[in-house]
Write a protein that holds these residues in place. Structure first.
Motif, PDB file in Angstrom:
ATOM      1  N   VAL A  26     -50.056  43.695  18.109  1.00 65.83           N
ATOM      2  CA  VAL A  26     -50.925  43.222  17.022  1.00 65.83           C
ATOM      3  C   VAL A  26     -50.093  42.772  15.824  1.00 65.83           C
ATOM      4  CG1 VAL A  26     -52.712  43.918  15.386  1.00 65.83           C
ATOM      5  CG2 VAL A  26     -52.834  44.676  17.770  1.00 65.83           C
ATOM      6  N   ILE A  27     -49.090  43.568  15.498  1.00 62.05           N
ATOM      7  CA  ILE A  27     -48.269  43.264  14.323  1.00 62.05           C
ATOM      8  C   ILE A  27     -47.444  42.002  14.552  1.00 62.05           C
ATOM      9  CG2 ILE A  27     -46.352  44.106  12.928  1.00 62.05           C
ATOM     10  CD1 ILE A  27     -47.441  46.933  13.457  1.00 62.05           C
ATOM     11  N   SER A  50     -40.769  42.588  16.154  1.00 60.34           N
ATOM     12  CA  SER A  50     -41.922  43.189  16.825  1.00 60.34           C
ATOM     13  C   SER A  50     -42.074  42.678  18.252  1.00 60.34           C
ATOM     14  CB  SER A  50     -43.200  42.894  16.020  1.00 60.34           C
ATOM     15  OG  SER A  50     -43.163  43.546  14.765  1.00 60.34           O
ATOM     16  N   VAL A  51     -41.758  41.403  18.490  1.00 62.24           N
ATOM     17  CA  VAL A  51     -41.808  40.863  19.853  1.00 62.24           C
ATOM     18  C   VAL A  51     -40.782  41.585  20.727  1.00 62.24           C
ATOM     19  CG1 VAL A  51     -41.355  38.833  21.280  1.00 62.24           C
ATOM     20  CG2 VAL A  51     -42.711  38.611  19.200  1.00 62.24           C
ATOM     21  N   VAL A 127     -49.778  41.303   5.170  1.00 63.79           N
ATOM     22  CA  VAL A 127     -49.477  41.577   6.582  1.00 63.79           C
ATOM     23  C   VAL A 127     -48.415  42.663   6.699  1.00 63.79           C
ATOM     24  CG1 VAL A 127     -48.442  40.612   8.672  1.00 63.79           C
ATOM     25  CG2 VAL A 127     -50.182  39.315   7.427  1.00 63.79           C
ATOM     26  N   LEU A 128     -47.398  42.602   5.858  1.00 63.06           N
ATOM     27  CA  LEU A 128     -46.319  43.579   5.921  1.00 63.06           C
ATOM     28  C   LEU A 128     -46.799  44.983   5.540  1.00 63.06           C
ATOM     29  CD1 LEU A 128     -43.290  41.567   4.480  1.00 63.06           C
ATOM     30  CD2 LEU A 128     -43.643  42.311   6.835  1.00 63.06           C
ATOM     31  N   PHE A 129     -47.694  45.057   4.564  1.00 63.06           N
ATOM     32  CA  PHE A 129     -48.219  46.377   4.204  1.00 63.06           C
ATOM     33  C   PHE A 129     -49.032  46.976   5.356  1.00 63.06           C
ATOM     34  CE2 PHE A 129     -47.483  45.206  -0.330  1.00 63.06           C
ATOM     35  CZ  PHE A 129     -46.750  46.340  -0.678  1.00 63.06           C
ATOM     36  N   LEU A 133     -48.116  50.423   7.665  1.00 64.82           N
ATOM     37  CA  LEU A 133     -49.015  51.511   8.034  1.00 64.82           C
ATOM     38  C   LEU A 133     -49.031  51.722   9.551  1.00 64.82           C
ATOM     39  CD1 LEU A 133     -52.032  50.789   5.649  1.00 64.82           C
ATOM     40  CD2 LEU A 133     -50.275  52.554   5.402  1.00 64.82           C
ATOM     41  N   ALA A 134     -49.090  50.615  10.306  1.00 63.93           N
ATOM     42  CA  ALA A 134     -49.137  50.723  11.765  1.00 63.93           C
ATOM     43  C   ALA A 134     -47.834  51.286  12.326  1.00 63.93           C
ATOM     44  CB  ALA A 134     -49.428  49.356  12.375  1.00 63.93           C
TER      45      ALA A 134
END
Length: 327
Positions: A26-27, A50-51, A127-129, A133-134
């Motif tokens: 998702v990220i 992330s990928v 998006v980064l925040f 969290l994730a």
């Protein structure tokens, strides 16, 4: 560790890896969209990160499944080292897909000012925040599992769990670097801050990949068990009344919960063959009880005095006595 508890540990690790995989997928999409809209090298570097993490989680899931295959004639000690192999691939993935791409983004940004879009940057920071969290939640899940298995002070033997913790910890730091770089770029208008953040993310990923790869390499080529376990095994052998001396003790990790133990021991004289067999069985059970992961135990019973006489005779053989022939 018995088979049942090992299976439960694998299930917990699988859940931890799946949580990390879902978060990273998702990220990664969110970071890529935000990075393209904002034209942010730091955010695109984080997307590549992330990928790479998502692909590595797929590797780790494969490791968990394949390492549990039963032993066969071609692999009599089982497939435990599959975990080390897939962890090595994960380290290569972090290096190539994460580290190298981040360096590329950073140096490319230094060479071109590019256009700014503060609205895009605000969306990118949002998006980064969310990513922070994730990633933080995934890291807390992994740390919770480690705490249940003995805490951070204990060695994390499962390379899959160790890799997830390294990835999530690096992801949290990487997001913080990206946030700092994007914020400074917005405030000062200088792209060098964001480019530096991208390069810092690349350096962090390369370092983590090196550490994970080095550990996987050591375990693949045959790493001994920890010194504490080896010392306990040696002390147990030396304390047996039937053992005169422990001539040598060799250990090798076959998997996260599997260790090979091979010991050459000199027994006290006067034991017949049946007594030797009973003693060997009892000692193997004692070693397995003391170190549960020691599931492959081999004892080589030798006569140390005879071995020393043979070695001395070899040293004083025909080469030293001048004789041409031997017996």
């Amino acid at each position: 560790m018995n088979r049942e508890s090992s299976s439960q540990s694998d299930r917990r690790t699988r859940v931890t890896v799946l949580v990390a995989l879902a978060a990273n997928l998702v990220i990664a999409v969110a970071k890529a969209v935000g990075g393209l809209l904002a034209g942010s090298p730091a955010l695109l570097s984080e997307a590549a990160h992330s990928v790479a993490d998502s692909l590595n989680e797929v590797f780790l899931l494969a490791a968990l499944r394949r390492s549990r295959r039963p032993a066969d004639s071609r692999h009599p000690f089982g497939y435990g080292k599959e975990r080390f192999f897939w962890s090595l691939l994960a380290a290569v993935g972090i290096f190539l897909m994460g580290g190298c791409f981040s360096f590329y983004q950073g140096f490319e940004a230094l060479g071109s000012e590019g256009s700014e879009s503060h609205s895009g940057y605000v969306a990118g920071l949002a998006v980064l925040f969310v990513a922070l969290l994730a990633e933080g939640g995934s890291l807390l899940r992994a740390l919770h599992q480690v705490r249940k298995q003995g805490g951070l002070s204990a060695e994390i033997k499962d390379p899959a769990l160790r890799t997830v913790i390294a990835e999530d910890g690096t992801a949290v730091l990487g997001v913080l670097f990206a946030i700092a770089g994007m914020a400074l770029h917005m405030v000062t208008g200088q792209v060098v801050y964001e480019a530096s953040a991208s390069i810092a993310i690349g350096a962090l990923l390369v370092y983590v990949a090196y550490r994970l790869g080095r550990d996987a390499r050591d375990q693949l080529i045959g790493q001994a068990t920890d010194e504490e376990s080896a010392g306990r095994i040696r002390a147990l052998l030396a304390a047996q009344p039937e053992i005169d001396s422990v001539e040598s003790l060799l250990t090798m990790q076959l998997g996260p919960d599997s260790t090979l133990v091979a010991a050459r021991v000199d027994l006290t004289p006067g034991l017949d063959s049946e007594e030797v067999e009973l003693v060997a069985v009892r000692i193997k059970r004692s070693v397995a009880h003391l170190v549960p992961e020691a599931d492959q135990i081999f004892l080589d019973v030798t006569d140390a005095r005879t071995a020393r006489r043979a070695a001395a005779a070899h040293e004083n053989g025909p080469a030293t006595t001048g004789e041409r022939g031997g017996t």
